[in-house]
Write a protein that holds these residues in place. Structure first.
Motif, PDB file in Angstrom:
ATOM      1  N   ALA A  67      12.680 -12.806  -5.211  1.00 40.89           N
ATOM      2  CA  ALA A  67      11.977 -11.847  -4.358  1.00 40.89           C
ATOM      3  C   ALA A  67      11.561 -10.612  -5.161  1.00 40.89           C
ATOM      4  O   ALA A  67      10.416 -10.128  -5.032  1.00 40.89           O
ATOM      5  CB  ALA A  67      12.862 -11.440  -3.183  1.00 40.89           C
ATOM      6  N   LEU A  68      12.453 -10.107  -5.997  1.00 42.35           N
ATOM      7  CA  LEU A  68      12.138  -8.924  -6.816  1.00 42.35           C
ATOM      8  C   LEU A  68      11.015  -9.218  -7.808  1.00 42.35           C
ATOM      9  O   LEU A  68      10.117  -8.395  -8.004  1.00 42.35           O
ATOM     10  CB  LEU A  68      13.391  -8.453  -7.561  1.00 42.35           C
ATOM     11  N   VAL A  69      11.065 -10.404  -8.418  1.00 41.66           N
ATOM     12  CA  VAL A  69      10.011 -10.798  -9.354  1.00 41.66           C
ATOM     13  C   VAL A  69       8.670 -10.916  -8.629  1.00 41.66           C
ATOM     14  O   VAL A  69       7.637 -10.439  -9.124  1.00 41.66           O
ATOM     15  CB  VAL A  69      10.376 -12.134 -10.045  1.00 41.66           C
ATOM     16  N   GLY A  70       8.678 -11.532  -7.450  1.00 43.68           N
ATOM     17  CA  GLY A  70       7.454 -11.649  -6.669  1.00 43.68           C
ATOM     18  C   GLY A  70       6.878 -10.297  -6.285  1.00 43.68           C
ATOM     19  O   GLY A  70       5.661 -10.077  -6.367  1.00 43.68           O
ATOM     20  N   ILE A  71       7.744  -9.374  -5.886  1.00 45.01           N
ATOM     21  CA  ILE A  71       7.300  -8.018  -5.529  1.00 45.01           C
ATOM     22  C   ILE A  71       6.684  -7.322  -6.738  1.00 45.01           C
ATOM     23  O   ILE A  71       5.582  -6.779  -6.668  1.00 45.01           O
ATOM     24  CB  ILE A  71       8.488  -7.190  -4.982  1.00 45.01           C
ATOM     25  N   GLY A  72       7.411  -7.340  -7.850  1.00 43.19           N
ATOM     26  CA  GLY A  72       6.951  -6.624  -9.045  1.00 43.19           C
ATOM     27  C   GLY A  72       5.628  -7.136  -9.580  1.00 43.19           C
ATOM     28  O   GLY A  72       4.714  -6.354  -9.867  1.00 43.19           O
ATOM     29  N   LEU A  73       5.498  -8.462  -9.703  1.00 44.74           N
ATOM     30  CA  LEU A  73       4.266  -9.041 -10.244  1.00 44.74           C
ATOM     31  C   LEU A  73       3.085  -8.819  -9.312  1.00 44.74           C
ATOM     32  O   LEU A  73       1.969  -8.519  -9.757  1.00 44.74           O
ATOM     33  CB  LEU A  73       4.460 -10.535 -10.504  1.00 44.74           C
ATOM     34  N   SER A  74       3.297  -8.956  -8.005  1.00 43.08           N
ATOM     35  CA  SER A  74       2.201  -8.806  -7.040  1.00 43.08           C
ATOM     36  C   SER A  74       1.713  -7.362  -6.954  1.00 43.08           C
ATOM     37  O   SER A  74       0.498  -7.116  -6.917  1.00 43.08           O
ATOM     38  CB  SER A  74       2.660  -9.285  -5.654  1.00 43.08           C
ATOM     39  N   VAL A  75       2.642  -6.436  -6.916  1.00 40.69           N
ATOM     40  CA  VAL A  75       2.267  -5.019  -6.850  1.00 40.69           C
ATOM     41  C   VAL A  75       1.538  -4.594  -8.123  1.00 40.69           C
ATOM     42  O   VAL A  75       0.534  -3.870  -8.072  1.00 40.69           O
ATOM     43  CB  VAL A  75       3.526  -4.147  -6.615  1.00 40.69           C
ATOM     44  N   THR A  76       2.028  -5.061  -9.260  1.00 46.74           N
ATOM     45  CA  THR A  76       1.361  -4.747 -10.526  1.00 46.74           C
ATOM     46  C   THR A  76      -0.033  -5.357 -10.575  1.00 46.74           C
ATOM     47  O   THR A  76      -0.991  -4.703 -11.013  1.00 46.74           O
ATOM     48  CB  THR A  76       2.194  -5.275 -11.716  1.00 46.74           C
ATOM     49  N   GLY A  77      -0.167  -6.609 -10.137  1.00 42.56           N
ATOM     50  CA  GLY A  77      -1.477  -7.250 -10.107  1.00 42.56           C
ATOM     51  C   GLY A  77      -2.462  -6.509  -9.226  1.00 42.56           C
ATOM     52  O   GLY A  77      -3.621  -6.302  -9.604  1.00 42.56           O
ATOM     53  N   ALA A  78      -2.010  -6.083  -8.037  1.00 37.74           N
ATOM     54  CA  ALA A  78      -2.882  -5.338  -7.118  1.00 37.74           C
ATOM     55  C   ALA A  78      -3.322  -4.020  -7.744  1.00 37.74           C
ATOM     56  O   ALA A  78      -4.497  -3.620  -7.637  1.00 37.74           O
ATOM     57  CB  ALA A  78      -2.148  -5.084  -5.805  1.00 37.74           C
ATOM     58  N   SER A  79      -2.405  -3.345  -8.420  1.00 34.85           N
ATOM     59  CA  SER A  79      -2.727  -2.056  -9.053  1.00 34.85           C
ATOM     60  C   SER A  79      -3.683  -2.245 -10.228  1.00 34.85           C
ATOM     61  O   SER A  79      -4.635  -1.478 -10.397  1.00 34.85           O
ATOM     62  CB  SER A  79      -1.442  -1.372  -9.528  1.00 34.85           C
ATOM     63  N   PHE A  80      -3.426  -3.282 -11.048  1.00 35.92           N
ATOM     64  CA  PHE A  80      -4.296  -3.542 -12.198  1.00 35.92           C
ATOM     65  C   PHE A  80      -5.716  -3.893 -11.774  1.00 35.92           C
ATOM     66  O   PHE A  80      -6.691  -3.443 -12.379  1.00 35.92           O
ATOM     67  CB  PHE A  80      -3.707  -4.686 -13.035  1.00 35.92           C
ATOM     68  N   GLN A  81      -5.843  -4.717 -10.748  1.00 35.72           N
ATOM     69  CA  GLN A  81      -7.174  -5.124 -10.307  1.00 35.72           C
ATOM     70  C   GLN A  81      -7.975  -3.945  -9.771  1.00 35.72           C
ATOM     71  O   GLN A  81      -9.188  -3.877  -9.953  1.00 35.72           O
ATOM     72  CB  GLN A  81      -7.051  -6.232  -9.253  1.00 35.72           C
ATOM     73  N   GLY A  82      -7.286  -3.021  -9.114  1.00 33.13           N
ATOM     74  CA  GLY A  82      -7.964  -1.813  -8.657  1.00 33.13           C
ATOM     75  C   GLY A  82      -8.262  -0.861  -9.799  1.00 33.13           C
ATOM     76  O   GLY A  82      -9.340  -0.260  -9.855  1.00 33.13           O
ATOM     77  N   LEU A  83      -7.323  -0.748 -10.722  1.00 34.67           N
ATOM     78  CA  LEU A  83      -7.466   0.186 -11.840  1.00 34.67           C
ATOM     79  C   LEU A  83      -8.597  -0.226 -12.780  1.00 34.67           C
ATOM     80  O   LEU A  83      -9.420   0.597 -13.188  1.00 34.67           O
ATOM     81  CB  LEU A  83      -6.146   0.250 -12.613  1.00 34.67           C
ATOM     82  N   PHE A  84      -8.643  -1.512 -13.118  1.00 39.86           N
ATOM     83  CA  PHE A  84      -9.650  -2.009 -14.061  1.00 39.86           C
ATOM     84  C   PHE A  84     -10.931  -2.478 -13.383  1.00 39.86           C
ATOM     85  O   PHE A  84     -11.883  -2.873 -14.065  1.00 39.86           O
ATOM     86  CB  PHE A  84      -9.065  -3.161 -14.889  1.00 39.86           C
ATOM     87  N   LYS A  85     -10.910  -2.463 -12.030  1.00 38.79           N
ATOM     88  CA  LYS A  85     -12.080  -2.950 -11.266  1.00 38.79           C
ATOM     89  C   LYS A  85     -12.460  -4.354 -11.726  1.00 38.79           C
ATOM     90  O   LYS A  85     -13.631  -4.685 -11.882  1.00 38.79           O
ATOM     91  CB  LYS A  85     -13.265  -1.975 -11.425  1.00 38.79           C
ATOM     92  N   ASN A  86     -11.426  -5.157 -11.967  1.00 38.72           N
ATOM     93  CA  ASN A  86     -11.606  -6.502 -12.519  1.00 38.72           C
ATOM     94  C   ASN A  86     -10.714  -7.484 -11.766  1.00 38.72           C
ATOM     95  O   ASN A  86      -9.484  -7.381 -11.837  1.00 38.72           O
ATOM     96  CB  ASN A  86     -11.246  -6.505 -14.008  1.00 38.72           C
ATOM     97  N   PRO A  87     -11.304  -8.430 -11.025  1.00 43.61           N
ATOM     98  CA  PRO A  87     -10.491  -9.377 -10.255  1.00 43.61           C
ATOM     99  C   PRO A  87      -9.672 -10.331 -11.119  1.00 43.61           C
ATOM    100  O   PRO A  87      -8.780 -11.007 -10.626  1.00 43.61           O
ATOM    101  CB  PRO A  87     -11.535 -10.152  -9.432  1.00 43.61           C
ATOM    102  N   MET A  88      -9.983 -10.389 -12.437  1.00 46.83           N
ATOM    103  CA  MET A  88      -9.245 -11.272 -13.342  1.00 46.83           C
ATOM    104  C   MET A  88      -8.012 -10.591 -13.949  1.00 46.83           C
ATOM    105  O   MET A  88      -7.239 -11.231 -14.655  1.00 46.83           O
ATOM    106  CB  MET A  88     -10.164 -11.738 -14.473  1.00 46.83           C
ATOM    107  N   ALA A  89      -7.855  -9.298 -13.687  1.00 51.02           N
ATOM    108  CA  ALA A  89      -6.722  -8.567 -14.261  1.00 51.02           C
ATOM    109  C   ALA A  89      -5.420  -9.034 -13.610  1.00 51.02           C
ATOM    110  O   ALA A  89      -5.340  -9.206 -12.399  1.00 51.02           O
ATOM    111  CB  ALA A  89      -6.912  -7.068 -14.054  1.00 51.02           C
ATOM    112  N   ASP A  90      -4.400  -9.239 -14.423  1.00 52.76           N
ATOM    113  CA  ASP A  90      -3.093  -9.614 -13.902  1.00 52.76           C
ATOM    114  C   ASP A  90      -2.017  -8.945 -14.740  1.00 52.76           C
ATOM    115  O   ASP A  90      -2.317  -8.303 -15.759  1.00 52.76           O
ATOM    116  CB  ASP A  90      -2.939 -11.143 -13.878  1.00 52.76           C
ATOM    117  N   PRO A  91      -0.747  -9.001 -14.328  1.00 57.53           N
ATOM    118  CA  PRO A  91       0.309  -8.266 -15.039  1.00 57.53           C
ATOM    119  C   PRO A  91       0.476  -8.628 -16.502  1.00 57.53           C
ATOM    120  O   PRO A  91       1.051  -7.863 -17.273  1.00 57.53           O
ATOM    121  CB  PRO A  91       1.567  -8.637 -14.235  1.00 57.53           C
ATOM    122  N   TYR A  92       0.019  -9.838 -16.910  1.00 55.13           N
ATOM    123  CA  TYR A  92       0.228 -10.279 -18.281  1.00 55.13           C
ATOM    124  C   TYR A  92      -0.955  -9.988 -19.186  1.00 55.13           C
ATOM    125  O   TYR A  92      -0.972 -10.401 -20.345  1.00 55.13           O
ATOM    126  CB  TYR A  92       0.513 -11.779 -18.303  1.00 55.13           C
TER     127      TYR A  92
END
Length: 332
Positions: A67-92
């Protein structure tokens, strides 16, 4: 009101999925037995049974960690996609995963593994931090951090470390299976020590991201608009990148590389609640926790007593879904 009701319903479904997950595995436990054991443990009655050890020492830690891993990766992905304005951005995307994998590979090759929060976890965490610093220094131009340069630097470092891992596996064939299994992601070594390690990081950083939802909304429109509205884009960008990197480094160090979670969960959440990060971040967190719990349950239940890597299950679901999103976007 509908979004709030849906969100509360999703939380309830996540708790139910966690309860079902407790019952599934090589040792079959019915939901009634699981509830009885949990209640007995809480009130302190009854003797310690084998099933109680299975639930509290093996399955519950991995469910909480998932659950913690799912929360962390999803929240980071949502933030990255908004930050970079790029739908391909992900935590890695910044090379954190390859850095962690290289650190873990060195630990495995030199036989430094140990139980609990052992040296493999520590080496993976240090490797992830090293890759972050390397990418950051390569991409930095004066006081600015251009998004395109940052992403390209992350890709380059990713390939560099991946090649080093491949060479290490060729030179140390006896460790190849353990390295491959680690890089595919797993919760089979989950422990309360690992939970204690990443829980504060995931919770605190997720809350910081949520508190910056206005800035993320503005930055998703464009850097010029952000500057006009009084948002220091460079400052927010650095803050999000540094905090995201710390979170992803801690996650990868305990779970290995679990792909597609930070890529598809924000997309799915955006389709349901929209692009407002005030709703997107908490919804992504709960949906990400649910998704990883389900995938971890399947990894244990599909071919008992053998356990499949969680990263393989998430990719099995994530890749077709992402292809569907691309196809839908093309047709639209």
């Amino acid at each position: 009101m509908k979004k709030k009701t849906f969100f509360l319903g999703l939380i309830l479904i996540t708790f139910m999925a966690a309860l079902v997950s407790i019952t599934l595995g090589a040792a079959s436990i019915t939901p009634i037995e699981a509830l009885h054991i949990i209640v007995e443990k809480i009130i302190g009655n009854g003797e310690t049974s084998v099933y109680e050890k299975i639930i509290f020492n093996i399955r519950l830690p991995r469910i909480i960690l998932a659950a913690l891993v799912g929360i962390g990766l999803s929240v980071t992905g949502a933030s990255f996609q908004g930050l970079f304005k790029n739908p391909m951005a992900d935590p890695y995307v910044l090379g954190v995963s390859s850095g962690a994998a290289l650190g873990a590979t060195l630990s495995i090759v030199f036989r430094l593994e140990s139980s609990g929060l052992g040296l493999t976890t520590i080496y993976a965490f240090l490797g992830a931090l090293f890759s972050i610093m390397l990418v950051y220094n390569i991409a930095k131009v004066g006081s600015k951090l251009p998004a395109t340069t940052l992403l390209l630097a992350g890709i380059a470092v990713n390939f560099l470390f991946s090649s080093m891992i491949s060479i290490s596996m060729i030179l140390h064939r006896e460790a190849m299976e353990r390295i491959i299994y680690w890089t595919m992601g797993s919760f089979n070594s989950a422990s309360y020590k690992q939970i204690t390690f990443i829980a504060p990081i995931v919770i605190v950083i997720s809350c910081i991201f949520y508190s910056n939802y206005r800035a993320l909304n503005i930055m998703a429109v464009g850097d010029e608009s952000a500057y006009t509205l009084g948002v220091d884009g460079e400052k927010i960008k650095k803050r999000i990148i540094i905090l995201s990197s710390i979170m992803v480094a801690s996650i990868v160090s305990v779970s290995g590389i679990i792909g597609f979670v930070g890529l598809i969960i924000p997309h799915a959440s955006r389709m349901i609640v929209g692009s407002n990060h005030r709703e997107l971040i908490p919804f992504s967190a709960v949906l990400g926790a649910l998704f990883v719990i389900i995938c971890d349950t399947l990894s244990r239940a599909l071919m008992p007593p053998m356990e499949l890597p969680v990263g393989a299950i998430t990719s099995l679901f994530g890749a077709p879904y992402f292809i569907f999103l691309l196809w839908k976007r093309k047709r639209g």
